[in-house]
Scaffold this active site. Structure first.
Site, PDB file in Angstrom:
ATOM      1  CB  SER A 145      -0.887   0.021   1.245  1.00  0.00           C
ATOM      2  OG  SER A 145      -1.519   1.282   1.358  1.00  0.00           O
ATOM      3  CE1 TYR A 158      -3.948  -2.198   5.021  1.00  0.00           C
ATOM      4  CE2 TYR A 158      -3.058  -0.043   4.440  1.00  0.00           C
ATOM      5  CZ  TYR A 158      -3.634  -1.245   4.069  1.00  0.00           C
ATOM      6  OH  TYR A 158      -3.901  -1.496   2.743  1.00  0.00           O
TER       7      TYR A 158
HETATM    8  P1  NDP Z   1     -11.177  -6.842  -0.012  1.00  0.00           P
HETATM    9  O1  NDP Z   1     -11.504  -6.834   1.444  1.00  0.00           O
HETATM   10  O2  NDP Z   1     -12.135  -6.214  -0.968  1.00  0.00           O
HETATM   11  O3  NDP Z   1     -10.882  -8.346  -0.483  1.00  0.00           O
HETATM   12  C1  NDP Z   1     -10.061  -9.149   0.313  1.00  0.00           C
HETATM   13  C2  NDP Z   1     -10.030 -10.563  -0.217  1.00  0.00           C
HETATM   14  O4  NDP Z   1      -9.197 -11.356   0.646  1.00  0.00           O
HETATM   15  C3  NDP Z   1     -11.376 -11.239  -0.201  1.00  0.00           C
HETATM   16  O5  NDP Z   1     -11.407 -12.206  -1.221  1.00  0.00           O
HETATM   17  C4  NDP Z   1     -11.395 -11.893   1.181  1.00  0.00           C
HETATM   18  O6  NDP Z   1     -12.324 -12.960   1.249  1.00  0.00           O
HETATM   19  C5  NDP Z   1      -9.952 -12.375   1.292  1.00  0.00           C
HETATM   20  N1  NDP Z   1      -9.468 -12.488   2.677  1.00  0.00           N
HETATM   21  C6  NDP Z   1      -9.450 -11.519   3.628  1.00  0.00           C
HETATM   22  N2  NDP Z   1      -8.936 -11.983   4.776  1.00  0.00           N
HETATM   23  C7  NDP Z   1      -8.615 -13.286   4.554  1.00  0.00           C
HETATM   24  C8  NDP Z   1      -8.058 -14.312   5.360  1.00  0.00           C
HETATM   25  N3  NDP Z   1      -7.718 -14.093   6.647  1.00  0.00           N
HETATM   26  N4  NDP Z   1      -7.862 -15.536   4.820  1.00  0.00           N
HETATM   27  C9  NDP Z   1      -8.205 -15.763   3.526  1.00  0.00           C
HETATM   28  N5  NDP Z   1      -8.750 -14.843   2.719  1.00  0.00           N
HETATM   29  C10 NDP Z   1      -8.953 -13.611   3.223  1.00  0.00           C
HETATM   30  O7  NDP Z   1      -9.740  -6.134  -0.073  1.00  0.00           O
HETATM   31  P2  NDP Z   1      -8.985  -5.329  -1.254  1.00  0.00           P
HETATM   32  O8  NDP Z   1      -9.141  -6.025  -2.532  1.00  0.00           O
HETATM   33  O9  NDP Z   1      -9.332  -3.900  -1.138  1.00  0.00           O
HETATM   34  O10 NDP Z   1      -7.476  -5.440  -0.726  1.00  0.00           O
HETATM   35  C11 NDP Z   1      -6.572  -6.444  -1.166  1.00  0.00           C
HETATM   36  C12 NDP Z   1      -5.170  -6.018  -0.760  1.00  0.00           C
HETATM   37  O11 NDP Z   1      -4.886  -4.728  -1.307  1.00  0.00           O
HETATM   38  C13 NDP Z   1      -4.961  -5.895   0.753  1.00  0.00           C
HETATM   39  O12 NDP Z   1      -3.687  -6.361   1.099  1.00  0.00           O
HETATM   40  C14 NDP Z   1      -5.052  -4.391   0.983  1.00  0.00           C
HETATM   41  O13 NDP Z   1      -4.327  -3.986   2.127  1.00  0.00           O
HETATM   42  C15 NDP Z   1      -4.413  -3.877  -0.291  1.00  0.00           C
HETATM   43  N6  NDP Z   1      -4.758  -2.488  -0.596  1.00  0.00           N
HETATM   44  C16 NDP Z   1      -6.048  -2.121  -0.885  1.00  0.00           C
HETATM   45  C17 NDP Z   1      -6.337  -0.806  -1.172  1.00  0.00           C
HETATM   46  C18 NDP Z   1      -7.714  -0.351  -1.492  1.00  0.00           C
HETATM   47  O14 NDP Z   1      -7.925   0.874  -1.571  1.00  0.00           O
HETATM   48  N7  NDP Z   1      -8.682  -1.223  -1.679  1.00  0.00           N
HETATM   49  C19 NDP Z   1      -5.292   0.231  -1.163  1.00  0.00           C
HETATM   50  C20 NDP Z   1      -3.981  -0.273  -0.842  1.00  0.00           C
HETATM   51  C21 NDP Z   1      -3.742  -1.577  -0.579  1.00  0.00           C
HETATM   52  P3  NDP Z   1     -13.021 -13.413   2.666  1.00  0.00           P
HETATM   53  O15 NDP Z   1     -13.357 -12.136   3.395  1.00  0.00           O
HETATM   54  O16 NDP Z   1     -14.186 -14.215   2.277  1.00  0.00           O
HETATM   55  O17 NDP Z   1     -11.977 -14.216   3.386  1.00  0.00           O
END
Ligand code: NDP
Length: 256
Positions: A145, A158
């Protein structure tokens, strides 16, 4: 040509049911890779896999909570079984956030964010190493990020986890270069996903974000997955150890 394709490649993308992870699964699969993904919600994962099969993508998935060590080990055993012990691409995408002032974080919240954002990615690299080595040209991509590059209003824990991911990228890239495994980090600014949906619904918050962004908008998941795919292709084989911000110019905007 093969420089811009991923035919014959195998990939593990964590957290592929929504947001950035989902876009990465679809991008890699569309370029010809066989992809394995995971998430905690069995029903949603099943729905996605049906959709992907209908589109002709080769994607399988495991239900697993990546914050648990034994579940990460089980996931890697499933990946090794599916891909015959060889993995070309590991995309460490899973991550989440709790936003509050530093003095208000509990010990449980600290451990939860460290386990989900940092320890899970670190341990997956450790246990995927033999599979990536067998690839002969492995590529690890971390979804970090902008909060790990500069100070933004993300909350301190974070920011710490993402800063650590960026340093892990550099050190691992040098340590595993001898195995021809590259490691790079992609650092997004605000992207519309289920993680940021609620935050960006607030007009004042969104206005604050957009006002700091030279391109004047938040990003889309497909604008992250395009770079992730490039970092896995033969065209990027001399790029390793880098953290690349995909941020509409935010991190270079010194006058905001
Ligand atoms: P979302 O919350 O929209 O999606 C997260 C995904 O990961 C889902 O498929 C979720 O499914 C899965 N997930 C979450 N926790 C777990 C776990 N403990 N075990 C297995 N699967 C898991 O997140 P984003 O797409 O927004 O973010 C993805 C990455 O990008 C993260 O690392 C975030 O920090 C990073 N990021 C995002 C930004 C943004 O603005 N969106 C900006 C900067 C970085 P489920 O909940 O069913 O497990």
């Amino acid at each position: 040509s093969g420089r811009w394709a991923l035919h014959g490649k195998t990939a593990l993308v964590t957290g592929g049911t929504r947001g950035i992870g989902r876009a990465v699964v679809e991008e890699l699969a569309a370029l010809g890779a066989a992809v394995h993904t995971c998430s905690r919600k069995e029903e949603e994962l099943g729905e996605r896999i049906k959709e992907w099969e209908a589109r002709g993508f080769r994607v399988t998935g495991s239900v697993c909570d990546l914050s648990a060590r034994d579940q990460r080990e089980r996931l890697l055993r499933e990946v090794a079984d599916r891909f015959g012990g060889k993995l070309d691409i590991l995309v460490n995408n899973v991550g989440t956030n709790i936003r509050k002032p530093t003095t208000e974080f509990s010990a449980e919240e600290y451990s939860f964010l460290m386990a989900t954002n940092l320890e899970s990615a670190y341990h997956l690299c450790q246990i995927a190493h033999p599979l990536l080595k067998l690839s002969g040209s492995g590529s690890i991509v971390f979804i970090s990020s902008v909060a790990g590059v500069v100070s933004v209003f993300s909350g301190t824990i974070y920011a710490m986890t993402k800063g650590a991911i960026n340093q892990l990228t550099k050190t691992l890239a040098c340590e595993w270069a001898r195995d021809n495994i590259r490691a790079n980090s992609v650092a997004p600014w605000y992207i519309t996903t289920s993680l940021t949906e609620k935050l960006l619904e607030s007009n004042s918050f969104k206005e604050q974000v957009v006002s700091r962004t030279p391109l004047g908008r938040v990003g889309e998941p497909g604008e992250i997955s395009a770079l992730v795919a490039f970092l896995c292709m033969p065209g990027s084989t001399y790029i390793t150890g880098q953290t690349i911000s995909v941020d509409g110019g935010t991190t270079v905007n010194g006058f905001c």
